[in-house]
Design an enzyme around this catalytic site. Sequence first.
Site, PDB file in Angstrom:
ATOM      1  N   THR A  15       0.816  -1.215   0.000  1.00 53.54           N
ATOM      2  CA  THR A  15       0.000   0.000   0.000  1.00 53.54           C
ATOM      3  C   THR A  15       0.852   1.268   0.000  1.00 53.54           C
ATOM      4  OG1 THR A  15      -0.157   0.032   2.419  1.00 53.54           O
ATOM      5  CG2 THR A  15      -1.856  -1.183   1.230  1.00 53.54           C
ATOM      6  N   ASP A  16       0.194   2.374  -0.373  1.00 52.27           N
ATOM      7  CA  ASP A  16       0.867   3.679  -0.343  1.00 52.27           C
ATOM      8  C   ASP A  16       0.376   4.472   0.863  1.00 52.27           C
ATOM      9  OD1 ASP A  16      -1.663   4.658  -1.033  1.00 52.27           O
ATOM     10  OD2 ASP A  16      -1.117   5.051  -3.111  1.00 52.27           O
ATOM     11  N   PHE A  17       0.752   5.728   0.945  1.00 56.54           N
ATOM     12  CA  PHE A  17       0.431   6.552   2.108  1.00 56.54           C
ATOM     13  C   PHE A  17      -1.078   6.728   2.305  1.00 56.54           C
ATOM     14  CE2 PHE A  17       0.371   9.412  -1.446  1.00 56.54           C
ATOM     15  CZ  PHE A  17      -0.641  10.317  -1.148  1.00 56.54           C
TER      16      PHE A  17
END
Length: 130
Positions: A15-17
């Site tokens: 996942t990203d931020f």
Amino acid sequence: MTSSHFTARVYYEDTDFSGNVYHAAYLHFFERARTEFLRERGVHHSELVKDGIAFAVRSMSIDFKAAAHIDDLLEVTTEVASLSAARLNLVQSISLDGIEITRAEVQVVAIKTSGGVARMPRELLDQLKA
């Protein structure tokens, strides 16, 4: 030609931020599913290399329809769209709870490990059709 199904869990590292699966992580899901698609047909990368053949992705088009998130359980489907002596065209999709969220059209080519395009042996073509 039949389809192949592979299950992938989304981990924090995918996942990203924002908490969505980072776009490049989908490439990993697709790659793993293609490897399992081959394994189900008795084709192993390590054996191909011994015969001087490898597969390389020549092109890929991806349509991101919706996001996946941490802990989601994804189903990756791989189907042969077309097959020739040196090319394998696949359609892959990632579904979440039965809804397609990502779709890819992938062209894989056979190459010689020494360089250049390779023709796939008849036995390999037959295995990919199964």
